[in-house]
Design a protein around this motif. Structure first.
Motif, PDB file in Angstrom:
ATOM      1  N   PHE A  55       1.795  -0.881  10.751  1.00 42.56           N
ATOM      2  CA  PHE A  55       2.106   0.427  10.182  1.00 42.56           C
ATOM      3  C   PHE A  55       3.161   1.180  10.982  1.00 42.56           C
ATOM      4  O   PHE A  55       3.532   2.295  10.623  1.00 42.56           O
ATOM      5  CB  PHE A  55       0.832   1.277  10.112  1.00 42.56           C
ATOM      6  N   MET A  63       3.584   5.057   9.548  1.00 43.84           N
ATOM      7  CA  MET A  63       3.430   5.337   8.127  1.00 43.84           C
ATOM      8  C   MET A  63       2.521   6.539   7.894  1.00 43.84           C
ATOM      9  O   MET A  63       1.484   6.671   8.547  1.00 43.84           O
ATOM     10  CB  MET A  63       2.848   4.118   7.409  1.00 43.84           C
ATOM     11  N   LYS A  64       2.910   7.408   6.935  1.00 39.06           N
ATOM     12  CA  LYS A  64       2.113   8.580   6.585  1.00 39.06           C
ATOM     13  C   LYS A  64       1.670   8.558   5.126  1.00 39.06           C
ATOM     14  O   LYS A  64       0.664   9.168   4.781  1.00 39.06           O
ATOM     15  CB  LYS A  64       2.913   9.860   6.864  1.00 39.06           C
ATOM     16  N   LYS A  65       2.444   7.869   4.290  1.00 37.41           N
ATOM     17  CA  LYS A  65       2.151   7.829   2.865  1.00 37.41           C
ATOM     18  C   LYS A  65       2.096   6.373   2.398  1.00 37.41           C
ATOM     19  O   LYS A  65       2.738   5.497   2.976  1.00 37.41           O
ATOM     20  CB  LYS A  65       3.228   8.575   2.073  1.00 37.41           C
ATOM     21  N   ARG A  66       1.327   6.139   1.340  1.00 38.58           N
ATOM     22  CA  ARG A  66       1.235   4.778   0.810  1.00 38.58           C
ATOM     23  C   ARG A  66       2.586   4.266   0.357  1.00 38.58           C
ATOM     24  O   ARG A  66       2.888   3.084   0.498  1.00 38.58           O
ATOM     25  CB  ARG A  66       0.221   4.732  -0.337  1.00 38.58           C
ATOM     26  N   ASP A  68       5.274   4.624   1.749  1.00 37.88           N
ATOM     27  CA  ASP A  68       6.061   4.183   2.896  1.00 37.88           C
ATOM     28  C   ASP A  68       5.985   2.670   3.088  1.00 37.88           C
ATOM     29  O   ASP A  68       6.811   2.105   3.804  1.00 37.88           O
ATOM     30  CB  ASP A  68       5.567   4.865   4.180  1.00 37.88           C
ATOM     31  N   TRP A  69       4.972   2.034   2.481  1.00 39.99           N
ATOM     32  CA  TRP A  69       4.798   0.604   2.685  1.00 39.99           C
ATOM     33  C   TRP A  69       6.008  -0.191   2.201  1.00 39.99           C
ATOM     34  O   TRP A  69       6.374  -1.202   2.795  1.00 39.99           O
ATOM     35  CB  TRP A  69       3.531   0.098   2.001  1.00 39.99           C
ATOM     36  N   ALA A 340      -5.590   0.290   3.968  1.00 36.92           N
ATOM     37  CA  ALA A 340      -4.800   1.516   4.077  1.00 36.92           C
ATOM     38  C   ALA A 340      -4.153   1.876   2.745  1.00 36.92           C
ATOM     39  O   ALA A 340      -3.979   3.064   2.431  1.00 36.92           O
ATOM     40  CB  ALA A 340      -3.724   1.348   5.144  1.00 36.92           C
ATOM     41  N   LYS A 407      -4.803   6.992   7.695  1.00 38.24           N
ATOM     42  CA  LYS A 407      -5.207   7.592   6.437  1.00 38.24           C
ATOM     43  C   LYS A 407      -3.946   8.016   5.700  1.00 38.24           C
ATOM     44  O   LYS A 407      -3.355   9.055   6.009  1.00 38.24           O
ATOM     45  CB  LYS A 407      -6.139   8.787   6.682  1.00 38.24           C
ATOM     46  N   LEU A 408      -3.534   7.214   4.760  1.00 35.62           N
ATOM     47  CA  LEU A 408      -2.269   7.437   4.075  1.00 35.62           C
ATOM     48  C   LEU A 408      -2.449   8.334   2.868  1.00 35.62           C
ATOM     49  O   LEU A 408      -3.416   8.194   2.122  1.00 35.62           O
ATOM     50  CB  LEU A 408      -1.666   6.099   3.650  1.00 35.62           C
ATOM     51  N   LYS A 409      -1.499   9.219   2.645  1.00 36.34           N
ATOM     52  CA  LYS A 409      -1.533  10.103   1.491  1.00 36.34           C
ATOM     53  C   LYS A 409      -1.075   9.342   0.244  1.00 36.34           C
ATOM     54  O   LYS A 409      -0.223   8.485   0.329  1.00 36.34           O
ATOM     55  CB  LYS A 409      -0.625  11.302   1.722  1.00 36.34           C
TER      56      LYS A 409
END
Length: 409
Positions: A55, A63-66, A68-69, A340, A407-409
């Protein structure tokens, strides 16, 4: 020695593909809005005994948001090509055509001033109707093919050895891929196979007479071909389900963990051994033979390239050489990516002993059937939550991980 690139300090971004002179790049691995940072040089890499954080972006942010993957995945794909597999050419879609006759599809590719062709045989089910979902077998499918056919899934045999030879360490640069792109191309045999699978899918999309639904494809392979199946799924997003079967080192097992297993007296395959055995990885991968902890990634991150699509490892605790403990630890680390992303049921791992290598036991059919039904046939009610082993090994987070699931937004 690997090429030296601009320092990552102050991140200079490059489009994936400018890292090699021939314009190699993996179109499927890199979303258009995700430029990839310059790759570090081998000499700049630092040792890390832990499994690297999937991550953590190369610029040090996490990474902060899904969403972002997509971009983190593109970075991992760049690292995997630079240090492990070599580069997958971005072959224009128009370069490939297909023809169908006598239950065989012939794939023709015209690129780089050369033309090559290879043929894949197709076994059709006697139930259901065209176009069928299909499982692509790297070399062949060692799954329970009769059961897959009963489920309405066709089997396509992909001739990977014709695309790139894998007889021994002298096979490098031999095969149809290298006839087209040159014997000195960076792509290893495994990456050449992944390229060939992508060309097969191009041809399937253009050849409806073959009766295969290109939107419902899986890929599998066992042992050395299982390593190839994982790479094919990792670098081709049109594959909905990837099923590596007992792939061992360079498949389900992480290099760092296997080195630790070897040091503990286990007879397992390690990076230092495998680079001299065959040409599955790029030649420069041998630089990590005695320093696997300098790798900026490991197999848990290669597996994660399949996310958010589906991945099912089928493993065997009776095969010590495959390092069952390493595979279990690696799978649990990889699974954290799907966790995640909020889709833990899309990645499974089943490890059961008491059977021969590449002989799928009946006890693993429920897992395979569930994954095929949900992700290839489209029955969303099947239970694909499976992370199991019949061994007593566990993932020691403190030993192998210095990161947690964000914990991704």
């Amino acid at each position: 020695m690997l090429k030296s690139f601009i320092s990552l300090v102050g991140i200079t971004t490059l489009v994936l593909g400018t890292l090699t002179g021939s314009g190699d790049k993996d179109r499927a691995a890199r979303p258009a809005k995700c430029p990839v940072p310059a790759m570090p040089s081998f000499s700049s890499l630092t040792a890390n005994a832990k499994l690297p954080d999937p991550f953590l972006f190369m610029n040090g942010s996490r990474m902060k948001k899904r969403k972002d993957w997509d971009c983190r995945r593109a970075e991992i794909a760049g690292l995997a090509q630079e240090f492990v597999y070599g580069y997958k050419p971005e072959t224009a879609y128009a370069a490939t055509t297909g023809s169908f006759a006598e239950d065989k599809i012939t794939v023709n590719v015209n690129d780089n001033g050369k033309t090559i062709a290879f043929t894949c045989s197709i076994t059709y089910p006697k139930t259901g109707s065209q176009p069928y979902p299909a499982m692509i077998g790297m070399g062949a499918s060692n799954l329970n093919n009769s059961e897959l056919l009963k489920m309405g899934v066709a089997i396509i045999n992909f001739p990977n050895n014709k695309i790139a030879e894998q007889l021994n360490g002298g096979s490098r640069g031999k095969g149809l891929f290298y006839e087209m792109y040159g014997s000195d191309h960076s792509a290893s045999a495994i990456m050449a196979w992944a390229w060939g699978v992508s060309r097969l899918i191009d041809a399937l999309e253009k050849t409806p007479a073959a009766g295969i639904d290109p939107a419902r494809l899986g890929v599998t392979g066992c042992s050395r071909n299982g390593k190839g199946a994982l790479a094919a799924g990792a670098f081709e997003q049109r594959i909905k389900l990837t099923v590596p079967q007992e792939p061992g080192a360079g498949g389900a097992a992480s290099w760092r963990v296997s080195d630790a297993q070897k040091a503990a007296g286990k007879n397992v395959q390690t990076l230092s051994q495998i680079v001299g055995e065959n040409v599955w990885f790029r030649s420069e991968f041998g630089l990590f033979g005695k320093v696997s902890d300098k790798l900026p990634l490991d197999q848990h991150m290669i597996a994660a390239l399949c996310a958010p699509r589906a991945l099912l490892f089928l493993e065997n605790t009776s095969m010590e050489w495959l390092s069952p403990a390493s595979s279990w630890i690696t799978a649990n680390a990889a699974h954290k990516v799907w966790e995640a992303l909020g889709i833990p049921d899309r990645m499974g791992f089943s490890q059961i002993g008491g059977h021969n290598h590449c002989a799928l036991p009946d006890s693993q059919m429920p897992e395979l059937r569930a994954y095929v039904m949900k992700f290839m046939i489209g029955n969303s009610s099947d239970d694909t939550v499976v992370m199991k082993t019949d061994s007593d090994v566990s993932l020691d987070d403190g030993r192998w991980l210095d990161w947690s699931v964000p914990k991704l937004k």
